[in-house]
Design an enzyme around this catalytic site. Structure first.
Site, PDB file in Angstrom:
ATOM      1  N   GLY A 184       0.706  -1.095  -0.040  1.00  0.00           N
ATOM      2  CA  GLY A 184      -0.117   0.071  -0.078  1.00  0.00           C
ATOM      3  C   GLY A 184       0.853   1.252  -0.034  1.00  0.00           C
ATOM      4  O   GLY A 184       0.663   2.187  -0.970  1.00  0.00           O
ATOM      5  N   ALA A 185       1.825   1.411   1.059  1.00  0.00           N
ATOM      6  CA  ALA A 185       2.580   2.578   1.074  1.00  0.00           C
ATOM      7  C   ALA A 185       3.667   2.276   1.998  1.00  0.00           C
ATOM      8  O   ALA A 185       4.113   1.127   2.270  1.00  0.00           O
ATOM      9  CB  ALA A 185       1.895   3.701   1.760  1.00  0.00           C
ATOM     10  N   MET A 186       4.825   3.167   1.816  1.00  0.00           N
ATOM     11  CA  MET A 186       6.156   2.869   2.613  1.00  0.00           C
ATOM     12  C   MET A 186       6.420   4.013   3.641  1.00  0.00           C
ATOM     13  O   MET A 186       6.605   5.232   2.711  1.00  0.00           O
ATOM     14  CB  MET A 186       7.035   2.235   1.783  1.00  0.00           C
ATOM     15  CG  MET A 186       8.335   2.241   2.342  1.00  0.00           C
ATOM     16  SD  MET A 186       8.130   0.726   3.490  1.00  0.00           S
ATOM     17  CE  MET A 186       9.527   1.072   4.838  1.00  0.00           C
ATOM     18  N   GLU A 187       6.675   4.154   4.702  1.00  0.00           N
ATOM     19  CA  GLU A 187       6.850   5.018   5.820  1.00  0.00           C
ATOM     20  C   GLU A 187       8.310   5.696   5.596  1.00  0.00           C
ATOM     21  O   GLU A 187       8.739   6.249   6.607  1.00  0.00           O
ATOM     22  CB  GLU A 187       6.439   4.655   7.009  1.00  0.00           C
ATOM     23  CG  GLU A 187       7.570   3.552   7.662  1.00  0.00           C
ATOM     24  CD  GLU A 187       7.241   2.122   7.368  1.00  0.00           C
ATOM     25  OE1 GLU A 187       6.388   1.829   6.549  1.00  0.00           O
ATOM     26  OE2 GLU A 187       7.829   1.452   8.332  1.00  0.00           O
ATOM     27  N   ASN A 188       9.009   5.613   4.526  1.00  0.00           N
ATOM     28  CA  ASN A 188      10.389   6.052   4.451  1.00  0.00           C
ATOM     29  C   ASN A 188      10.576   7.434   5.014  1.00  0.00           C
ATOM     30  O   ASN A 188       9.666   8.179   4.889  1.00  0.00           O
ATOM     31  CB  ASN A 188      10.939   6.433   2.980  1.00  0.00           C
ATOM     32  CG  ASN A 188      10.628   4.893   2.334  1.00  0.00           C
ATOM     33  OD1 ASN A 188      10.942   3.830   2.344  1.00  0.00           O
ATOM     34  ND2 ASN A 188       9.591   5.135   1.148  1.00  0.00           N
ATOM     35  N   HIS A 208      -1.593   6.304   8.709  1.00  0.00           N
ATOM     36  CA  HIS A 208      -0.400   5.030   9.164  1.00  0.00           C
ATOM     37  C   HIS A 208       0.852   5.459   8.919  1.00  0.00           C
ATOM     38  O   HIS A 208       1.652   5.330   9.862  1.00  0.00           O
ATOM     39  CB  HIS A 208      -0.990   3.875   8.481  1.00  0.00           C
ATOM     40  CG  HIS A 208      -0.281   2.485   8.883  1.00  0.00           C
ATOM     41  ND1 HIS A 208      -0.594   1.755   9.672  1.00  0.00           N
ATOM     42  CD2 HIS A 208       0.840   2.176   8.260  1.00  0.00           C
ATOM     43  CE1 HIS A 208       0.081   0.728   9.925  1.00  0.00           C
ATOM     44  NE2 HIS A 208       1.222   0.695   9.008  1.00  0.00           N
ATOM     45  N   GLU A 209       0.992   5.809   7.605  1.00  0.00           N
ATOM     46  CA  GLU A 209       2.469   5.985   7.255  1.00  0.00           C
ATOM     47  C   GLU A 209       3.067   7.326   8.008  1.00  0.00           C
ATOM     48  O   GLU A 209       4.066   7.281   8.353  1.00  0.00           O
ATOM     49  CB  GLU A 209       2.561   6.380   5.953  1.00  0.00           C
ATOM     50  CG  GLU A 209       2.220   5.119   4.917  1.00  0.00           C
ATOM     51  CD  GLU A 209       2.708   3.866   5.227  1.00  0.00           C
ATOM     52  OE1 GLU A 209       3.783   3.595   5.743  1.00  0.00           O
ATOM     53  OE2 GLU A 209       1.605   2.735   5.245  1.00  0.00           O
ATOM     54  N   HIS A 262       4.112   6.044  11.770  1.00  0.00           N
ATOM     55  CA  HIS A 262       5.237   5.436  11.681  1.00  0.00           C
ATOM     56  C   HIS A 262       6.433   6.229  12.026  1.00  0.00           C
ATOM     57  O   HIS A 262       7.489   5.696  12.494  1.00  0.00           O
ATOM     58  CB  HIS A 262       5.620   4.846  10.343  1.00  0.00           C
ATOM     59  CG  HIS A 262       5.257   3.277  10.142  1.00  0.00           C
ATOM     60  ND1 HIS A 262       5.175   2.321  11.269  1.00  0.00           N
ATOM     61  CD2 HIS A 262       4.282   2.646   9.273  1.00  0.00           C
ATOM     62  CE1 HIS A 262       4.521   1.110  10.748  1.00  0.00           C
ATOM     63  NE2 HIS A 262       4.123   1.181   9.774  1.00  0.00           N
ATOM     64  N   GLU A 266       4.404  -2.449  13.419  1.00  0.00           N
ATOM     65  CA  GLU A 266       3.171  -2.646  12.455  1.00  0.00           C
ATOM     66  C   GLU A 266       1.732  -2.667  13.256  1.00  0.00           C
ATOM     67  O   GLU A 266       0.852  -2.057  13.034  1.00  0.00           O
ATOM     68  CB  GLU A 266       3.065  -3.679  11.450  1.00  0.00           C
ATOM     69  CG  GLU A 266       4.370  -3.515  10.302  1.00  0.00           C
ATOM     70  CD  GLU A 266       4.452  -2.113   9.892  1.00  0.00           C
ATOM     71  OE1 GLU A 266       3.078  -1.430   9.802  1.00  0.00           O
ATOM     72  OE2 GLU A 266       5.212  -1.778   9.017  1.00  0.00           O
TER      73      GLU A 266
HETATM   74  N1  HT7 Z   1       5.948  -0.888   6.133  1.00  0.00           N
HETATM   75  C1  HT7 Z   1       5.490  -0.867   4.967  1.00  0.00           C
HETATM   76  C2  HT7 Z   1       5.588  -2.267   4.546  1.00  0.00           C
HETATM   77  C3  HT7 Z   1       5.653  -2.397   3.016  1.00  0.00           C
HETATM   78  C4  HT7 Z   1       6.284  -3.500   2.525  1.00  0.00           C
HETATM   79  C5  HT7 Z   1       6.337  -4.767   2.708  1.00  0.00           C
HETATM   80  C6  HT7 Z   1       6.810  -5.901   2.099  1.00  0.00           C
HETATM   81  C7  HT7 Z   1       6.730  -5.477   0.637  1.00  0.00           C
HETATM   82  C8  HT7 Z   1       6.694  -4.171   0.100  1.00  0.00           C
HETATM   83  C9  HT7 Z   1       6.065  -3.268   1.113  1.00  0.00           C
HETATM   84  N2  HT7 Z   1       6.104  -1.824   0.870  1.00  0.00           N
HETATM   85  C10 HT7 Z   1       5.595  -1.365   2.194  1.00  0.00           C
HETATM   86  C11 HT7 Z   1       3.975  -0.482   4.939  1.00  0.00           C
HETATM   87  C12 HT7 Z   1       3.392  -0.415   6.210  1.00  0.00           C
HETATM   88  O1  HT7 Z   1       3.050  -1.201   6.979  1.00  0.00           O
HETATM   89  O2  HT7 Z   1       3.272   1.098   6.573  1.00  0.00           O
HETATM   90 ZN    ZN Z   2       2.949   0.078   8.686  1.00  0.00          ZN
END
Ligand code: HT7
Ligand code: ZN
Length: 872
Positions: free
Chosen positions: A258-262, A294-295, A298, A317
């Site tokens: 869905g998304a990534m919290e970089n 959520h992001e 984080h 998480e």
């Molecule tokens: N922490 C992120 C997890 C995530 C992820 C895990 C495996 C492969 C690709 C991914 N992209 C993002 C997202 C989250 O839980 O906020």
């Molecule tokens: Zn998360």
């Protein structure tokens, strides 16, 4: 294949004070130079750096290039046997992002360079300590063609951008916060942007930017508003402020999750950023708000305090899901939000916990770390945090959270550390509670009641157990917080006179069940009370309670706990459906219990029930829930039973449902207010009940709604109904939707899902397989795969249709996807979690396909791990 174990975990042998990453981006290759300042923590250690699919160009220590004899390169590591106590390491690698179909590491999506490093993608960028407990300061330079890639982003502070004069430019970034490499991010591309600012409580002015492909900026404002709401909420509820000058979100079309919290640079799947009322449903708006939050959350729970190793994933998480659920509850209707969260938990996580891939919230072992991103880690993990809050109360929980940050800010820690930070300041003993982290499976709590009129005593006996799960044949008792109340015959709460009942700081009455079995005696009870237990779903358990029908109907109407009112409606629904399923399996005629129909009819006609809550009351238990509670997954019988109930409700309430529809249809069609959202949900639910009648007059209303729709919620409701019908309107509406949205990579996915989710059409397999060949479908785009293939596997009725050869066709697709993108393929494998529930013929068919996939020579370890367990 090799497994890794938590028991083997050892802290790092080296620390990295700083790393500088220099990226030179080109069309056919990318050069990465990494310069790290490293110290030995354990004298005499050989240097082992993770690296996968990399071309190593050069290695230098303290400026001296190493000879090939001085190091070793394996498929997964760069090993330098002898290094000084403290040194500078320079590594140059070459990558081909344009050919990276795994979508982890550095890759290209619609011409944009972007990264995904969680969990272990950084090792596809350079050789490094790709483990979360090595936290480092990063500085980054990115050089690229100026015209093609005018936007160059990384984490932290933007230092400067230089024009190199040869058509190329270079951006400099520096992140003042130490972080593990899974939070590293880079984006380079030609992107549109919207901007705003947010001033934190202590006066820091933060620049907010949301990037998306050109022309899509207008669809980014909801994400921006959601971000500001999240920033405000985290300050108000937890006193947590943002800690950098810039916060960036970038929408990307090809994204595994869905998304990534970089840190400071969130990368999002476009579907969780882009929204306006013509392209997104009310549910989409809601999901965007919750995922953006959520992001953002984080930043503290995950980034400032991170995980010591991936077995602790739920530390960040579970906690962050809990925080986003509470945020959503505050932004919308608390009871409705809780119902939705519990529905999702039951449909997905309970199934996972009862299947071959059940694992503890803090797992002990794994083959592929990416397989840890499960509903157990996320959703059950969140329930564990919720239980802690229930036990210590909201005030106590806030005290514990403050203590958690006081103790661990800037560290990589464990779920044990979290539990200690919450329990110790509250004087609570969580030693038994921590079993929730180690024991898998959904516990069962059985309820037995006895009323002793002569003594004026009500006796409540609770007994807990937990079914065996992989590698865990027996379990120790859990510490289960059960929120409860007793009602008199008018629905009034009785005073609870029982020595074991506690009242938490929020005024909620709790039984903390710790024993295997215990009787709780309530004194001073004059008449038989009605029990309301597991209020707000205070623990993730299955309740076995043979309550009388009268009590269930009473609670449905009168319970002061809204969650339980709806829960009792579900319980009754399950009883009715189970009865009909048994009849359908014997080929008997189906007749729906009159009392049940009357109760639901009363709900439909009651003007005093809030519309969004009414919509929840009227939902029948899902197929996913039926698949868990029924002894055999008999798709045909499930479908017959469910359709019969829905049809009967529609028939008995046609006029009232039409009235509900007309009352709310077309009212404020563009509004995104929570109340209006609820009105729309109810009137669209009324329409979908009515559609069960297949009256030409109703199908005309559905068709009209499709063509006149002024928002995507109404359009999709109509399209979904038509897609599952034999109506003459079906083809035209589907064609129109396709023509309208075929060039929109986000919206076209709804078209796939509508067709894959049809339960009544016998041709769904044919439709789905034809759609995989459609020009708009791309097997390398995760959203396409999820919205067509995964949506089809969630269509329990057609996916398990004994007349179709679904499993074979689906297995072919898993293998095809697996060759390009193991993470996405692994997510498709969960479709086989129900295999033990199938009848012998279907089970045999499923197992044949699972065996075929496991035997495939190049199957990824991600898919192998999940499929293999289905065979044992
Ligand atoms: N922490 C992120 C997890 C995530 C992820 C895990 C495996 C492969 C690709 C991914 N992209 C993002 C997202 C989250 O839980 O906020
Ligand atoms: Zn998360």
């Amino acid at each position: 294949q090799e497994k890794i174990y938590l028991k083997d975990y050892k802290g790092p042998a080296f620390s990295v004070d700083s790393v500088h990453l220099d990226f030179n981006l080109n069309e056919d290759f990318c050069r990465v130079r990494a310069k790290s300042a490293i110290k030995q923590l354990t004298a005499g250690s050989a240097l082992h750096l993770n690296g996968v699919d990399l071309k190593l160009i050069a290695v230098k220590i303290n400026g001296q290039e190493l000879q090939p004899t001085e190091y070793q390169v394996t498929a997964e590591e760069l090993i330098i046997p002898s290094v000084p106590a403290s040194f500078t390491l320079e590594i140059e690698t070459q990558l081909e992002p344009q050919n990276n179909t795994s979508l982890e590491g550095l890759y290209k999506s619609s011409g944009i360079f972007c990264t995904q490093c969680e969990a272990q993608g950084f090792r596809k960028i350079t050789y490094f300590f790709d483990r979360p407990d090595v936290m480092t300061s990063y500085s980054v330079t990115i050089e690229a063609d100026k015209k093609k890639y005018p936007v160059l982003l990384s984490n932290g502070d933007r230092i400067k951008t230089e024009d190199l004069g040869n058509g190329r430019h270079k951006a400099y970034w520096s992140d003042p916060h130490k972080k593990p490499c899974y939070l590293f991010a880079l984006v380079a591309g030609d992107l549109g942007v919207i901007r705003d600012t947010f001033t934190t409580t202590s006066g820091r002015k933060v620049n907010l930017e949301v990037y998306a492909s050109h022309g899509k900026q207008d669809r980014c404002w909801h994400a921006m508003d959601s971000l500001k709401k999240a920033m405000t909420w985290d300050q108000d509820v937890y006193g947590l402020e943002y800690d950098l000058n810039d916060y960036m979100i970038v929408a990307i079309d090809d994204f595994n999750a869905g998304a990534m919290e970089n840190k400071g640079l969130n990368i999002f799947n476009s579907r969780l950023v882009l929204a306006d009322s013509s392209s997104a449903t009310d549910t989409d708006f809601h999901s965007i708000e919750s995922v953006v939050a959520h992001e953002y959350f984080h930043n503290w729970t995950g980034n400032r305090v991170t995980v010591a190793n991936w077995f602790q994933l739920s530390l960040k998480e579970g906690l962050t899901v809990f925080r986003d659920q509470e945020f959503s509850a505050d932004m919308t209707e608390r009871a409705v939000q809780r119902i939705e969260d519990v529905d999702a938990l039951r449909a997905g996580q309970f199934a996972e916990d009862a299947g071959p891939n059940a694992h503890p919230v803090r797992p002990e072992s794994c083959m592929a770390v990416d397989n840890f991103f499960t509903m157990t880690i996320y959703e059950k993990g969140s329930e564990l945090i919720r239980m802690m809050q229930t036990i210590v109360g909201r005030k106590g929980f806030r005290k514990g959270m403050d203590e958690y940050f006081r103790r661990h800010d800037g560290q990589a820690v464990t779920t044990e550390d979290f539990a200690a930070a919450i329990s110790e300041p509250n004087g609570k003993d969580f030693s038994q509670f921590k079993r929730w982290y180690n024991q898998s499976g959904t516990p069962v709590v059985s309820v037995l009641e006895k009323f002793d009129a002569a003594a004026g005593e009500y006796h409540l006996t609770l007994e807990q157990s937990c079914p065996p799960t992989p590698n865990q044949p027996t379990k120790e008792p859990f510490h289960v917080p059960l929120m409860m109340g007793l009602l008199d015959k008018n629905g009034k709460e009785l005073a609870l006179n029982c020595e074991h009942i506690t009242q938490n700081t929020d005024g909620k009455h709790l039984i903390e069940l710790k024993d295997h079995k215990k009787t709780f005696v309530f004194k001073g009870i004059k008449e038989r009370p009605v029990l309301s237990i597991l209020r707000e779903f205070s623990a993730p358990v299955n309740l076995h309670w043979e309550a009388s029908e009268d009590d269930l109907y009473f609670l449905m109407e009168k319970d002061t706990d809204s969650f339980n009112r709806r829960e009792m409606a579900q319980k009754m629904g399950l009883r009715v459906l189970s009865n009909l399923i048994a009849k359908a399996r014997k080929g008997e005629a189906l007749q729906v219990d009159e009392k049940y129909i009357n109760a639901l009819s009363a709900v439909i006609r009651d003007p005093n029930i809030d519309p969004s809550f009414k919509a929840k009351m009227l939902q029948l238990p899902s197929y996913a829930v039926l698949a868990q509670v029924e002894p055999v997954l008999d798709a045909e019988a499930f479908h017959k039973a469910r359709v019969t109930v829905r049809k009967t409700i529609a028939k008995m309430n046609k006029a009232a449902l039409l009235e509900t529809y007309r009352q709310f249809h077309g009212v404020e069609p563009k509004s995104r207010d929570t109340k209006v959202f609820g009105h729309r949900q109810l009137k669209n639910q009324a329409l979908s009940y009515l559609a069960e009648l297949q009256d030409p007059e109703i199908l005309e209303i559905v068709n009209k709604q499709y063509w006149d729709a002024q928002n995507m919620t109404d359009r999709m409701t109509a399209l979904t109904i038509l897609a599952d019908s034999q109506s003459e309107y079906r083809e035209k509406a589907l064609q129109h939707f396709h023509d309208e949205w075929k060039n929109d990579s986000v919206v076209i996915n709804k078209w796939f899902t509508a067709q894959a989710s049809a339960t009544s059409r016998p041709d769904v397999l044919k439709d789905v397989m034809a759609l995989t060949q459609h020009p708009t479908f791309n097997l390398q785009n995760p959203n396409n795969v999820y919205s067509l293939l995964r949506a089809f596997s969630a269509n329990i009725v057609r996916f398990n249709d004994p007349k179709l050869n679904v499993y074979e066709a689906y297995a072919d697709k898993i293998l095809e996807v697996d060759a390009k993108n193991p993470q996405v393929a692994a997510r498709l494998c969960s479709a086989f979690n129900f295999v033990q529930k199938l009848d012998p013929v279907m089970k045999d068919k499923a197992l044949t396909q699972i065996k075929r996939m496991v035997a495939a020579p190049n199957l990824s370890k991600n898919s192998r791990e999940l499929l293999q367990s289905a065979l044992t």
